[in-house]
Motif scaffolding. Structure first.
Motif, PDB file in Angstrom:
ATOM      1  N   THR A  36      -4.514   2.674  -8.564  1.00 25.98           N
ATOM      2  CA  THR A  36      -4.967   3.573  -7.516  1.00 25.98           C
ATOM      3  C   THR A  36      -6.174   2.940  -6.835  1.00 25.98           C
ATOM      4  OG1 THR A  36      -6.326   4.786  -9.098  1.00 25.98           O
ATOM      5  CG2 THR A  36      -4.120   5.672  -8.642  1.00 25.98           C
ATOM      6  N   THR A  37      -6.325   3.234  -5.551  1.00 22.13           N
ATOM      7  CA  THR A  37      -7.451   2.689  -4.799  1.00 22.13           C
ATOM      8  C   THR A  37      -8.652   3.612  -4.932  1.00 22.13           C
ATOM      9  OG1 THR A  37      -6.966   3.807  -2.719  1.00 22.13           O
ATOM     10  CG2 THR A  37      -5.802   1.726  -3.144  1.00 22.13           C
ATOM     11  N   LYS A  66      -6.296  13.130   1.197  1.00 22.87           N
ATOM     12  CA  LYS A  66      -5.601  11.844   1.212  1.00 22.87           C
ATOM     13  C   LYS A  66      -4.462  11.758   0.207  1.00 22.87           C
ATOM     14  CE  LYS A  66      -9.113   8.925   3.221  1.00 22.87           C
ATOM     15  NZ  LYS A  66      -9.901   7.712   3.076  1.00 22.87           N
ATOM     16  N   ASP A  92       0.853  -1.185   0.000  1.00 23.31           N
ATOM     17  CA  ASP A  92       0.000   0.000   0.000  1.00 23.31           C
ATOM     18  C   ASP A  92       0.885   1.230   0.000  1.00 23.31           C
ATOM     19  OD1 ASP A  92      -2.521  -1.131   0.056  1.00 23.31           O
ATOM     20  OD2 ASP A  92      -2.607  -1.211   2.245  1.00 23.31           O
ATOM     21  N   ARG A 134      -3.125   7.384  -3.388  1.00 18.41           N
ATOM     22  CA  ARG A 134      -3.414   6.096  -2.760  1.00 18.41           C
ATOM     23  C   ARG A 134      -3.276   5.044  -3.854  1.00 18.41           C
ATOM     24  NH1 ARG A 134      -3.047   8.546   1.407  1.00 18.41           N
ATOM     25  NH2 ARG A 134      -4.512   8.573   3.123  1.00 18.41           N
ATOM     26  N   SER A 155      -9.997   5.335  -2.756  1.00 20.71           N
ATOM     27  CA  SER A 155      -9.888   6.569  -1.960  1.00 20.71           C
ATOM     28  C   SER A 155      -8.811   7.503  -2.509  1.00 20.71           C
ATOM     29  CB  SER A 155      -9.592   6.229  -0.493  1.00 20.71           C
ATOM     30  OG  SER A 155      -8.353   5.563  -0.379  1.00 20.71           O
ATOM     31  N   HIS A 156      -8.223   7.168  -3.644  1.00 20.63           N
ATOM     32  CA  HIS A 156      -7.181   8.002  -4.261  1.00 20.63           C
ATOM     33  C   HIS A 156      -7.732   9.397  -4.570  1.00 20.63           C
ATOM     34  CE1 HIS A 156      -3.938   9.298  -6.844  1.00 20.63           C
ATOM     35  NE2 HIS A 156      -4.786   9.449  -7.851  1.00 20.63           N
ATOM     36  N   ASP A 163       1.630   3.041   5.631  1.00 23.65           N
ATOM     37  CA  ASP A 163       0.697   1.963   5.966  1.00 23.65           C
ATOM     38  C   ASP A 163       1.341   0.625   5.632  1.00 23.65           C
ATOM     39  OD1 ASP A 163      -1.351   0.164   6.334  1.00 23.65           O
ATOM     40  OD2 ASP A 163      -2.623   0.974   4.752  1.00 23.65           O
ATOM     41  N   ARG A 205      -1.678   0.867  -4.913  1.00 22.44           N
ATOM     42  CA  ARG A 205      -1.188  -0.444  -4.500  1.00 22.44           C
ATOM     43  C   ARG A 205      -0.290  -0.976  -5.606  1.00 22.44           C
ATOM     44  NH1 ARG A 205      -6.770  -2.059  -2.052  1.00 22.44           N
ATOM     45  NH2 ARG A 205      -6.451  -1.238   0.049  1.00 22.44           N
ATOM     46  N   ASP A 264       0.258   4.807   0.582  1.00 20.99           N
ATOM     47  CA  ASP A 264      -0.724   5.794   1.028  1.00 20.99           C
ATOM     48  C   ASP A 264      -0.052   7.129   1.246  1.00 20.99           C
ATOM     49  OD1 ASP A 264      -2.617   3.853   0.892  1.00 20.99           O
ATOM     50  OD2 ASP A 264      -2.790   3.537   3.042  1.00 20.99           O
ATOM     51  N   ASP A 265       0.125   7.852   0.158  1.00 24.53           N
ATOM     52  CA  ASP A 265       0.797   9.146   0.143  1.00 24.53           C
ATOM     53  C   ASP A 265       2.287   9.026   0.439  1.00 24.53           C
ATOM     54  OD1 ASP A 265      -0.026  11.572  -0.807  1.00 24.53           O
ATOM     55  OD2 ASP A 265      -0.508  12.421   1.146  1.00 24.53           O
TER      56      ASP A 265
END
Length: 174
Positions: A44-45, A53, A19, A56, A47-48, A105, A58, A21-22
């Motif tokens: 990108t997830t 945020k 992950d 985001r 919540s990107h 994360d 993976r 996450d930023d």
């Protein structure tokens, strides 16, 4: 009532995911020579880009052969030293490319983690929650690489001593 999605039900692992996450910008991720050479891809997830945020994403690696897990072994630390060694070595290269020493994360090291891909924005673009943000922008890059078994076995040689249990830890577990 225990979920079927738990580490006790994992017999082998062929996917290693991280992950981001930023941790790094999307541009930096896309420019990574290591990802282009070794990764299956990244996405990108959902919540990107939502609110504050930021990026985001993976990153997904697939090993040439699955790594069998042995939860009954007392010889090595954590859930399985072999997969941890591979994760450690993959991240050493990835982190170097992205200029990061650790992940914000680190939860992707759970072997029961399922890597689905982006299931779509959690907020539609221009929604009342985030009117000016392209929320959940779905970006997927497929390189199609497989981590060669030689990389895996070299990671095992390099990190085995690091993951060996100390005599004190063996006594504590007994």
């Amino acid at each position: 009532n225990e979920s079927e999605r738990n580490n006790n039900n994992i017999a082998e692992i062929s996917i290693q995911g991280f992950d981001l996450d930023d941790d790094a910008s999307l541009e930096l991720i896309q420019q990574s020579p290591f990802l282009k050479e070794m990764a299956m891809g990244f996405y990108t997830t959902s919540s990107h880009g939502i609110g504050e945020k930021g990026t985001r994403a993976r990153v997904v690696f697939v090993t040439e052969y699955p790594i069998a897990l042995d939860y009954d072994s007392d010889d090595y630390s954590a859930y399985n030293w072999r997969t941890l060694a591979v994760r450690t070595e993959l991240f050493a290269h990835l982190g170097k490319d992205l200029g990061i020493e650790e992940l914000i994360d680190p939860s992707g090291n759970d072997p029961a983690r399922i890597w689905y891909g982006n299931t779509g924005p959690s907020h539609p673009i221009g929604s009342d929650d985030y009117p000016d943000t392209p929320a959940g922008e779905s970006i997927q890059v497929i390189y199609g690489n497989v981590v060669p078994w030689s990389f895996v076995t070299e990671a095992w040689r390099k990190w085995e001593e690091h993951y060996l249990l100390s005599p004190e830890e063996k006594a504590r577990r007994a």
